[in-house]
Write an enzyme that holds these catalytic residues in place. Structure first.
Site, short mmCIF file in Angstrom:
data_model
loop_
_atom_site.label_atom_id
_atom_site.label_comp_id
_atom_site.label_asym_id
_atom_site.label_seq_id
_atom_site.Cartn_x
_atom_site.Cartn_y
_atom_site.Cartn_z
N GLY A 66 0.81 -1.21 0.00
CA GLY A 66 0.00 0.00 0.00
C GLY A 66 0.84 1.26 0.00
O GLY A 66 2.07 1.21 0.13
N ALA A 67 0.16 2.41 -0.10
CA ALA A 67 0.87 3.69 -0.19
C ALA A 67 1.69 3.96 1.07
O ALA A 67 2.85 4.37 1.00
CB ALA A 67 -0.12 4.82 -0.43
N ARG A 87 -6.98 3.59 18.40
CA ARG A 87 -6.55 4.92 18.85
C ARG A 87 -7.23 5.40 20.12
O ARG A 87 -6.58 5.99 20.99
CB ARG A 87 -6.78 5.94 17.73
CG ARG A 87 -5.84 5.78 16.57
CD ARG A 87 -6.21 6.73 15.43
NE ARG A 87 -5.37 6.50 14.26
CZ ARG A 87 -5.69 6.92 13.05
NH1 ARG A 87 -6.82 7.60 12.85
NH2 ARG A 87 -4.89 6.68 12.03
N CYS A 120 -3.62 11.36 10.44
CA CYS A 120 -2.61 12.21 9.82
C CYS A 120 -2.85 13.69 10.09
O CYS A 120 -1.92 14.44 10.40
CB CYS A 120 -2.56 11.95 8.32
SG CYS A 120 -4.15 12.05 7.48
N GLN A 136 -7.27 18.64 2.63
CA GLN A 136 -6.60 17.34 2.64
C GLN A 136 -6.42 16.77 1.24
O GLN A 136 -7.34 16.71 0.44
CB GLN A 136 -7.37 16.37 3.54
CG GLN A 136 -7.37 16.83 4.99
CD GLN A 136 -8.01 15.86 5.95
OE1 GLN A 136 -8.65 16.26 6.90
NE2 GLN A 136 -7.82 14.56 5.75
N SER A 177 -4.18 11.79 -1.58
CA SER A 177 -3.43 10.62 -1.10
C SER A 177 -3.91 10.17 0.26
O SER A 177 -3.60 9.05 0.68
CB SER A 177 -1.93 10.92 -1.06
OG SER A 177 -1.69 12.15 -0.41
N GLY A 178 -4.69 11.02 0.95
CA GLY A 178 -5.32 10.57 2.19
C GLY A 178 -6.29 9.43 1.96
O GLY A 178 -6.64 8.70 2.89
N LYS A 181 -12.26 12.48 14.75
CA LYS A 181 -10.93 11.95 15.07
C LYS A 181 -10.02 13.08 15.57
O LYS A 181 -9.31 12.93 16.57
CB LYS A 181 -10.29 11.31 13.84
CG LYS A 181 -10.88 9.98 13.41
CD LYS A 181 -10.20 9.53 12.12
CE LYS A 181 -10.85 8.30 11.54
NZ LYS A 181 -10.26 7.92 10.22
N ARG A 183 -11.67 17.75 1.37
CA ARG A 183 -10.79 17.12 0.39
C ARG A 183 -10.56 18.11 -0.76
O ARG A 183 -11.51 18.69 -1.28
CB ARG A 183 -11.42 15.84 -0.15
CG ARG A 183 -10.48 15.01 -1.02
CD ARG A 183 -9.41 14.33 -0.20
NE ARG A 183 -9.96 13.25 0.62
CZ ARG A 183 -9.28 12.62 1.58
NH1 ARG A 183 -8.03 12.99 1.86
NH2 ARG A 183 -9.85 11.66 2.28
N HIS A 231 -1.24 17.58 3.41
CA HIS A 231 -2.42 18.24 3.96
C HIS A 231 -2.05 19.63 4.46
O HIS A 231 -0.98 19.84 5.05
CB HIS A 231 -2.98 17.46 5.14
CG HIS A 231 -3.61 16.15 4.78
ND1 HIS A 231 -3.86 15.75 3.49
CD2 HIS A 231 -4.07 15.14 5.58
CE1 HIS A 231 -4.42 14.54 3.51
NE2 HIS A 231 -4.58 14.17 4.76
#
Length: 343
Positions: free
Chosen positions: A13-14, A102, A133, A160, A163-164, A219, A240, A247
């Site tokens: 993954g990224a 978290r 992030c 953001q 790529s998020g 979050k 976004r 970001h």
């Protein structure tokens, strides 16, 4: 130097790919390396430090007998929920980059520049959680300011990058821009986001909540107070934007009553804070941008100004590469601090 056996879950993954880059750049003391992913990616090869490694399938038994010391998980919350326990049972410390652990009371949520002491709590569950992030880069800026003046409230709007949403998000932006220049944007596919992202901004990241906020926004609210051991108010609007990486955040901070902000002092404490870079010269067009931050490990801050109506209110602008600072780099920094504590 002692070496550590490392597993990376989500190796294809990224974030997984970025983890390998950061580990190599940081010359992390790796002994054996175990890349793990789903059955679809198993068998593919990755290159790390001049060597090739075959990706293995993540299973309930893959950690047995491998003597893994550190397991990075970056393959989604449901994967961490199912498989992290097997890494812990094998003797590894899990550094989890998903949202699953978290907010659990017995799992430390760590940004090493802000609350490194919380890493010591890892033994309770064997897990250390990596924050969201957008939260990471914000608390890196809030921490020195909270220590300076005492924060009462934070309002943040995020900008953001695609790529998020992983590789699919970036690919969708590129594909839609190609469609635009080919005069076929009206036919473009919308899959990764709720709406077309090219030439657009979408004030909606993650699932809606009953209170009118999104999960992404909540979050930031909840994680900020857990990381900073604080109880000040936080409100977020997450948007976004058609940017590939990094970001940006517009942050308004209300300090305790009676505070008369010194912008010079604010600049000084931010400039001196670990892994924060000050770029703040509006007259000469110097301020942080996504292009500034991409492929770096620093959080950039600028546009620092005192509110024109209230002396205890400050406005700042922060930017960071969320694939690195907001994920891979923070995970590696957690591992480095963990090693220091274990030694």
């Amino acid at each position: 130097m002692k070496q550590y056996n490392v597993a990376v879950v989500g190796a294809s993954g990224a974030v997984g790919e970025e983890l390998f880059r950061v580990l190599e750049e940081q010359k992390f003391p790796i002994g054996d390396l175990l890349p793990l992913a789903s059955a679809n990616s198993a068998g593919n090869m990755i290159e790390f430090s001049g060597n090739e490694y075959r990706i293995e399938e993540l299973t309930e038994t893959v950690f047995e007998g491998r003597n893994i010391d550190i397991a990075f998980f970056s393959a989604g919350g449901s994967i961490s929920a199912k498989y992290a326990k097997y890494a812990v049972e094998s003797g590894a410390v899990v550094i989890d980059n998903t949202s699953h652990f978290r907010m659990m009371d017995n799992v430390p949520l760590v940004v090493p520049e802000v609350n490194p002491e919380d890493i010591e709590l890892w033994e309770d569950t064997g897990i250390i959680a990596n924050p969201n992030c957008s939260t990471i880069q914000m608390v890196q800026l809030l921490k020195p300011l909270h220590d300076l003046y005492g924060i009462k409230r934070v309002d943040v709007s995020t900008y953001q990058a695609t790529s998020g949403a992983g590789k699919a998000g970036m690919e969708e932006l590129v594909r839609q821009m190609q469609d635009f220049f080919a005069f076929r944007l009206d036919e473009t596919k919308v899959e990764a986001f709720a709406h077309q992202i090219a030439l657009n901004v979408i004030p909606h990241i993650d699932t809606p909540q009953d209170n009118g906020y999104t999960k992404e926004e909540m979050k930031m609210v909840l994680e900020t107070n857990k990381i900073m051991h604080s109880d000040f108010a936080v409100s977020a609007t997450c948007v976004r934007v058609p940017v590939l990486r990094s970001h940006s955040e517009s942050i308004t901070i209300r300090f305790n009553e009676g505070v008369d902000i010194s912008v010079e002092k604010v600049r000084e404490v931010l400039k001196e804070f670990e892994n924060v870079v000050l770029i703040d010269d509006l007259a000469n067009n110097q301020y942080p941008m996504p292009m500034t931050a991409t492929d770096t490990d620093e959080t950039y801050v600028g546009r620092i100004r005192k509110d024109i109506f209230e002396p205890n209110v400050l406005h700042i602008w922060g930017v960071a590469d969320q694939v690195r600072v907001g994920a891979a780099t923070n995970s590696v920094r957690i591992a480095q601090k963990w090693i220091e504590l274990e030694d």
